[in-house]
Design a protein around this motif. Sequence first.
Motif, short mmCIF file in Angstrom:
data_model
loop_
_atom_site.label_atom_id
_atom_site.label_comp_id
_atom_site.label_asym_id
_atom_site.label_seq_id
_atom_site.Cartn_x
_atom_site.Cartn_y
_atom_site.Cartn_z
N ALA A 1 -4.70 -4.30 -1.33
CA ALA A 1 -6.00 -3.89 -0.78
C ALA A 1 -6.32 -2.50 -1.35
O ALA A 1 -5.84 -2.12 -2.41
N GLY A 2 -7.16 -1.74 -0.63
CA GLY A 2 -7.47 -0.37 -1.06
C GLY A 2 -8.71 -0.31 -1.93
O GLY A 2 -8.62 -0.12 -3.14
N ARG A 3 -9.86 -0.50 -1.31
CA ARG A 3 -11.16 -0.43 -2.00
C ARG A 3 -11.16 -1.25 -3.28
O ARG A 3 -11.35 -0.71 -4.38
N GLU B 1 -6.93 -8.27 -1.74
CA GLU B 1 -7.17 -8.35 -0.29
C GLU B 1 -8.29 -7.38 0.08
O GLU B 1 -8.42 -6.32 -0.52
N TYR B 2 -9.08 -7.76 1.07
CA TYR B 2 -10.15 -6.88 1.53
C TYR B 2 -9.96 -6.57 3.00
O TYR B 2 -9.81 -7.49 3.80
N GLY B 3 -9.96 -5.30 3.34
CA GLY B 3 -9.85 -4.88 4.73
C GLY B 3 -11.21 -4.48 5.26
O GLY B 3 -12.00 -5.29 5.74
N ARG B 4 -11.53 -3.22 5.09
CA ARG B 4 -12.73 -2.67 5.70
C ARG B 4 -14.02 -3.29 5.18
O ARG B 4 -15.00 -3.38 5.91
N VAL C 1 -12.02 -2.50 17.63
CA VAL C 1 -12.37 -2.12 16.27
C VAL C 1 -13.75 -2.68 15.94
O VAL C 1 -14.03 -3.84 16.21
N CYS D 1 -14.06 1.94 12.86
CA CYS D 1 -12.86 1.07 12.87
C CYS D 1 -11.66 1.84 13.41
O CYS D 1 -11.54 2.01 14.62
N LEU D 2 -10.82 2.33 12.51
CA LEU D 2 -9.59 2.97 12.99
C LEU D 2 -9.83 4.19 13.87
O LEU D 2 -9.04 4.46 14.78
N ASP E 1 0.86 -1.20 0.00
CA ASP E 1 0.00 0.00 0.00
C ASP E 1 0.89 1.23 0.00
O ASP E 1 2.04 1.16 -0.42
N ASN F 1 -2.56 5.41 3.66
CA ASN F 1 -2.64 4.07 4.27
C ASN F 1 -4.09 3.68 4.54
O ASN F 1 -4.43 2.51 4.53
N HIS F 2 -4.88 4.68 4.90
CA HIS F 2 -6.26 4.43 5.33
C HIS F 2 -7.18 5.32 4.50
O HIS F 2 -7.58 6.39 4.93
N PRO F 3 -7.49 4.86 3.29
CA PRO F 3 -8.14 5.78 2.34
C PRO F 3 -9.59 6.12 2.67
O PRO F 3 -10.45 5.24 2.68
N LEU G 1 -15.11 -5.78 7.44
CA LEU G 1 -15.69 -5.28 8.70
C LEU G 1 -17.15 -4.89 8.45
O LEU G 1 -18.03 -5.20 9.26
N TYR H 1 -4.21 1.67 -4.84
CA TYR H 1 -2.82 1.19 -4.75
C TYR H 1 -2.38 0.45 -6.02
O TYR H 1 -1.25 -0.03 -6.09
C1 LIG Z 1 -8.72 -1.44 11.63
C2 LIG Z 1 -7.60 -1.40 10.62
C3 LIG Z 1 -6.31 -1.69 11.00
C4 LIG Z 1 -5.28 -1.64 10.08
N1 LIG Z 1 -4.00 -1.92 10.48
C5 LIG Z 1 -2.99 -1.91 9.58
C6 LIG Z 1 -1.67 -2.23 9.96
O1 LIG Z 1 -1.40 -2.50 11.13
N2 LIG Z 1 -0.70 -2.19 9.02
C7 LIG Z 1 -0.97 -1.89 7.72
O2 LIG Z 1 -0.05 -1.89 6.89
N3 LIG Z 1 -2.20 -1.58 7.32
C8 LIG Z 1 -3.22 -1.58 8.22
N4 LIG Z 1 -4.49 -1.27 7.81
C9 LIG Z 1 -4.72 -0.84 6.40
C10 LIG Z 1 -5.25 -2.00 5.57
O3 LIG Z 1 -4.28 -3.02 5.50
C11 LIG Z 1 -5.59 -1.55 4.14
O4 LIG Z 1 -4.42 -1.19 3.44
C12 LIG Z 1 -6.55 -0.38 4.10
O5 LIG Z 1 -7.59 -0.56 5.02
C13 LIG Z 1 -7.14 -0.21 2.70
O6 LIG Z 1 -7.77 -1.38 2.24
P1 LIG Z 1 -9.38 -1.63 2.30
O7 LIG Z 1 -10.01 -0.56 1.46
O8 LIG Z 1 -9.58 -3.01 1.77
O9 LIG Z 1 -9.76 -1.51 3.73
C14 LIG Z 1 -5.54 -1.31 8.72
C15 LIG Z 1 -6.86 -1.03 8.34
C16 LIG Z 1 -7.89 -1.06 9.27
C17 LIG Z 1 -9.29 -0.73 8.81
#
Ligand SMILES: Cc1cc2nc3c(=O)[nH]c(=O)nc-3n(C[C@H](O)[C@H](O)[C@H](O)COP(=O)(O)O)c2cc1C
Length: 408
Positions: free
Chosen positions: A62-64, A83-86, A125, A116-117, A22, A32-34, A89, A44
């Motif tokens: 990851a990243g939407r 990969e899927y993050g949020r 979370v 979440c964050l 990312d 990092n947290h878009p 959730l 990304y």
């Molecule tokens: C609750 C939470 C914790 C996260 N912790 C980390 C982390 O420790 N290290 C990291 O590189 N990314 C962390 N991320 C970022 C995710 O890995 C990811 O890159 C980001 O959420 C975008 O992807 P998404 O749109 O699928 O959520 C975190 C995201 C969330 C929501």
Amino acid sequence: IEEGIQAAKILTAAGYDALNVDAGTYDSWYWNHPPMYFEEEGMYRPFGEILKKEVDVPIILAGRMENPDIAVEALGKSCDIVEYGRQLLADADYPEKLRRGRLDEVRPCLGCHEGCLGRISRGPVSCAVNPACGREAIYGITPAPKQKTVLIVGGGVAGCECARVAAERGHKVILCEKLARLGGNLIPGGVPEFKRYDHQLVRWYERQLELLGVEVRLEQEMNATEVEQFPADTVVIATGSVPVKLRQEALAAAVSADDVLMGRVVPGDKVVMIGGGLVGCETGLWLAKQGKQVAVVEMLPEILGGPKALPFMNYSMLLDLMNYHGIKILKGAAVTSICGNTAVVRQGENTLELEADTVISAVGYRSENSLYEAVKGMDREIYNVGDSSQVHNIMYAVWNAYEVARNI
Ligand SMILES: Cc1cc2nc3c(=O)[nH]c(=O)nc-3n(C[C@H](O)[C@H](O)[C@H](O)COP(=O)(O)O)c2cc1C
Ligand SMILES: Cc1cc2nc3c(=O)[nH]c(=O)nc-3n(C[C@H](O)[C@H](O)[C@H](O)COP(=O)(O)OP(=O)(O)OC[C@H]3O[C@@H](n4cnc5c(N)ncnc54)[C@H](O)[C@@H]3O)c2cc1C
Ligand code: SF4
């Protein structure tokens, strides 16, 4: 990027089997947290594409990535694993729904970080739109011990969540909404392109209520007599909030942000926004992106309630975008009058004149709780949820409604 390539080479030489790619640092945390403000999903992908040419291990991205077209296009080109993050959730069943082609049943992530964050220092979370997230075992939806008839008044996010959970628990639910569509404040809120996930959430509720057999009665405004006579065991009032109106005569020419967002008023090229809260700033950004010249005038020393009121990544990205799009921000300042095409602004000892074809007011919302006040004494189980109970945000409206509906 050069540093990232070097780091990737060092890590793979040291034996790492795959890289999760990312972007961003603590100085640009919104990478990092878009937040929702990114124009493109899958932000990304360009970085994955670069690294795929530089190292010989699988790249995870990851990243939407929840739009399957984007994910499929990225595989092989920008990454090897999506990969899927949020999204997980917001809806842990997303992969299964995707596999079965049931995308209209996926609860969308809003990019808000409220649940979440944004809460990470205050508790576990979770997720703004999925209150059970992270505590499913103790806070899931369980069948009701006895079926009741539940009347819900108001089809904003609070009313819809209450209807969904009550119906899922086995109650018979009737939801009355005075407008011709569900969504409440999410309707104006989701108008800017960068807030499109709000409208996705409304579509998700519409589909869920349909699947769960909730009787939705649109264009049905309920008054106290109708509520009292309605044959329901339980009544939930979710009548939301309405914009606060400016009382000063000298500011009577101002129009509301809601009117502008809903297209009832088309602003001119030069806009002065009274109020630098979330609605004022986002509406200002939306207009600036359309090429308008925007000034935001905020009474307090900080816009958006300062860096701690919103999750920081959302705050800093919105601020950077406002600056990038040339929005003039006047803090500790107040519009004192509107004279023709001029907004007169007092800032400390100074008085300024700003050119303004349109002055927009975004000075907050107040609870629309008159119906609740009129019926709260009736001899039935009755609740007030969401903004009509206390003006807050989507997460609090959803969580409040969920908590109430779990207990009916
Ligand atoms: C609750 C939470 C914790 C996260 N912790 C980390 C982390 O420790 N290290 C990291 O590189 N990314 C962390 N991320 C970022 C995710 O890995 C990811 O890159 C980001 O959420 C975008 O992807 P998404 O749109 O699928 O959520 C975190 C995201 C969330 C929501
Ligand atoms: C422009 C804007 C942008 C926003 N942006 C964000 C954001 O980015 N993030 C965030 O978290 N929050 C945001 N918010 C706040 C958030 O939208 C609200 O907190 C949330 O939508 C409140 O939901 P609710 O269901 O309680 O009320 P509402 O959304 O106000 O819904 C109430 C519903 O009740 C109906 N109703 C009222 N009276 C009656 C009656 N007598 N009979 C039948 N129906 C009735 C109304 O028509 C309405 O549909 C924003 C708000 C606005 C206005
Ligand atoms: S809290 Fe907001 S950003 Fe975080 S997963 Fe839920 S909807 Fe997405």
